[in-house]
Design a protein around this motif. Sequence first.
Motif, mmCIF file in Angstrom:
data_model
loop_
_atom_site.group_PDB
_atom_site.id
_atom_site.type_symbol
_atom_site.label_atom_id
_atom_site.label_comp_id
_atom_site.label_asym_id
_atom_site.label_seq_id
_atom_site.Cartn_x
_atom_site.Cartn_y
_atom_site.Cartn_z
ATOM 1 N N HIS A 32 0.852 -1.197 0.000
ATOM 2 C CA HIS A 32 0.000 0.000 0.000
ATOM 3 C C HIS A 32 0.886 1.245 0.000
ATOM 4 O O HIS A 32 1.650 1.464 0.927
ATOM 5 C CB HIS A 32 -0.921 -0.008 1.223
ATOM 6 N N LYS A 34 -0.090 4.317 0.311
ATOM 7 C CA LYS A 34 -0.547 5.379 1.206
ATOM 8 C C LYS A 34 0.379 5.529 2.414
ATOM 9 O O LYS A 34 0.436 6.582 3.027
ATOM 10 C CB LYS A 34 -1.969 5.112 1.690
ATOM 11 N N ALA A 76 -7.981 0.968 -3.686
ATOM 12 C CA ALA A 76 -8.739 0.228 -2.669
ATOM 13 C C ALA A 76 -9.603 1.188 -1.866
ATOM 14 O O ALA A 76 -9.530 1.243 -0.636
ATOM 15 C CB ALA A 76 -7.763 -0.516 -1.754
ATOM 16 N N TYR A 156 -10.781 -4.928 4.153
ATOM 17 C CA TYR A 156 -9.675 -4.507 5.023
ATOM 18 C C TYR A 156 -10.069 -4.598 6.498
ATOM 19 O O TYR A 156 -11.011 -3.929 6.938
ATOM 20 C CB TYR A 156 -9.253 -3.083 4.659
ATOM 21 N N VAL A 161 -5.739 -5.193 12.669
ATOM 22 C CA VAL A 161 -4.296 -5.169 12.387
ATOM 23 C C VAL A 161 -3.440 -4.644 13.550
ATOM 24 O O VAL A 161 -2.289 -5.031 13.689
ATOM 25 C CB VAL A 161 -3.961 -4.350 11.103
ATOM 26 N N GLY A 196 -2.987 -6.069 6.434
ATOM 27 C CA GLY A 196 -2.053 -4.972 6.655
ATOM 28 C C GLY A 196 -0.823 -5.509 7.356
ATOM 29 O O GLY A 196 -0.636 -6.731 7.483
ATOM 30 N N GLN A 210 -2.228 -6.290 1.631
ATOM 31 C CA GLN A 210 -2.071 -4.877 1.258
ATOM 32 C C GLN A 210 -1.207 -4.089 2.254
ATOM 33 O O GLN A 210 -1.444 -2.900 2.450
ATOM 34 C CB GLN A 210 -3.445 -4.207 1.189
ATOM 35 N N ALA A 211 -0.230 -4.705 2.874
ATOM 36 C CA ALA A 211 0.541 -4.009 3.916
ATOM 37 C C ALA A 211 1.330 -2.828 3.359
ATOM 38 O O ALA A 211 1.815 -2.864 2.232
ATOM 39 C CB ALA A 211 1.496 -4.994 4.580
ATOM 40 N N SER A 213 2.749 -0.130 6.096
ATOM 41 C CA SER A 213 3.566 0.442 7.180
ATOM 42 C C SER A 213 4.864 -0.314 7.426
ATOM 43 O O SER A 213 5.812 0.238 7.988
ATOM 44 C CB SER A 213 2.770 0.461 8.489
ATOM 45 N N TYR A 221 2.993 0.418 15.678
ATOM 46 C CA TYR A 221 3.185 -0.950 15.182
ATOM 47 C C TYR A 221 4.332 -1.667 15.902
ATOM 48 O O TYR A 221 4.341 -2.898 16.002
ATOM 49 C CB TYR A 221 3.427 -0.941 13.674
HETATM 50 C C1 LIG Z 1 -7.476 -0.470 2.509
HETATM 51 C C2 LIG Z 1 -6.233 -0.645 3.320
HETATM 52 N N1 LIG Z 1 -5.488 -1.749 3.119
HETATM 53 C C3 LIG Z 1 -4.378 -1.972 3.818
HETATM 54 C C4 LIG Z 1 -3.937 -1.088 4.782
HETATM 55 C C5 LIG Z 1 -2.715 -1.557 5.530
HETATM 56 O O1 LIG Z 1 -1.884 -0.731 6.084
HETATM 57 P P1 LIG Z 1 -0.835 -1.080 7.238
HETATM 58 O O2 LIG Z 1 0.313 -1.720 6.591
HETATM 59 O O3 LIG Z 1 -0.553 0.261 7.773
HETATM 60 O O4 LIG Z 1 -1.474 -1.978 8.246
HETATM 61 C C6 LIG Z 1 -4.675 0.085 5.042
HETATM 62 C C7 LIG Z 1 -4.236 1.047 6.063
HETATM 63 O O5 LIG Z 1 -4.937 1.821 6.617
HETATM 64 C C8 LIG Z 1 -5.858 0.303 4.291
HETATM 65 O O6 LIG Z 1 -6.619 1.388 4.488
#
Ligand SMILES: Cc1ncc(COP(=O)(O)O)c(C=O)c1O
Length: 328
Positions: A32, A34, A76, A156, A161, A196, A210-211, A213, A221
Motif C-alpha cells: 500500500h 498510502k 482500494a 480490510y 491489524v 495490513g 495490502q501491507a 507500514s 506498530y
Molecule cells: C485499505 C487498506 N489496506 C491496507 C492497509 C494496511 O496498512 P498497514 O500496513 O498500515 O497496516 C490500510 C491502512 O490503513 C488500508 O486502508
Amino acid sequence: LSTPALVIDAGALERNLATMATARPGARLRPHVKAHKCTALAREQYRHGHHGFTCATVREVEGMVAAGLGDDLLLANEVVDTTRLARLGALLDRARITVAVDSEATIDAAARAGLDEVLVDVNVGLPRCGCAPEAAGELAELARARGLTVRGVMGYEGHVVGLADRDTRAEQLRVCLERLHAAHRLVGGELVSAGGTGTYDLHDDRTEVQAGSYALMDTAYAGLGLPFEYAARVVATVISVSSGFAVGDAGLKAFGMDHGNPTVEGGRLWFCSDEHTTFTPEHPVVAGQRITMLPAHIDPTMTLHERAHLVDADGHVLEVWPIDLRGW
Ligand SMILES: Cc1ncc(COP(=O)(O)O)c(C=O)c1O
C-alpha cells in the motif's frame, strides 16, 4: 539538513523490504503506497518483486502511472466523483487500474469513467467502506451488466491489524475471513485482497496482503513485536534549553498525531505544540544539537513532508526522495 527533516535509514528500509518479500513474495503482497506516498520507495518494493500496488487516492494512482509503476494498481477505496475517476479511465492505455466498488453508485461512477476492472469491497467488520457479504454477488452481477470485469473481492480488517496480542489478532482475523470468503464465493474472480502490516503473516496464500507500514514502521506498530525495524525518523534541532527541559524544532505539524505523541530518542517527551517539542533529555543538550524523533503513525507523518532523505548508517544523505504522491 534543515530541520525538521524526514530521514529514512537505507539499511533498515532494505531489511524491512527483504523480510516482507521473503514472507510474502511477489504477488502475495500488494504494497500500500498510502503508507509512504513516495514513488522512489515504491520502486524499491518493485525491485523486491512486488509489481502490483494498492492506492488510496486517485492522485496516488496517477503518480504511480507517471512513475512507470502501473503494472497492476488497485484503488482500494470508493470514489463517486466521475470527473476525478475519468482521469484514471484515460490512463488505461498505459496502466492496469482496478477500483473498489461497494454500491450501485460506485459501479455507475466506474462505468461512466471508462474504467474496465473493479473489485467488490466487503465490510469485514471495520465500520468504513464495503458492502455486506451477502450483497456482494448482486453487486458483481450489476458491475458485469455494466460491462465491467470483476476481479474478485477485498476487505480490510483495520480494526484487527493493530491488536497487541497475536492470538487475538489471529482469532479476529478468522471472523473477517469467513465474511470475505463467503463474499468471494458469490463474486468469483482471481483476487482476494486484504490485510495490513499487523496481519501480514496470518493470511494464507489465497490472500494478497495490502501491507504498507512495514517498510518504514512507527511506534504504534512496534508494540506488536513484528520483525520490522524503525526506518523513518524526523531529525530536529534543539532551539532552546532551560533548567529541566529542552525544546526541539519539530512539533505536531511534522508528525501524524492520531496514534499519540512521537518519541524523542534519548529523551522523555512532555508535549508537542505546532512547531515545538518540549522534552527532558537523558543527557544534557545544547542549542544547535540534533535530536531524532520516531513517529507514532507513519502514514499521516509522511504526508506532512515534501521530501525524505535516504541516509546511510553514518547519517550521510545518499538520495533525496520527493514525497510525490501527496494530495488527492
Ligand atoms: C485499505 C487498506 N489496506 C491496507 C492497509 C494496511 O496498512 P498497514 O500496513 O498500515 O497496516 C490500510 C491502512 O490503513 C488500508 O486502508
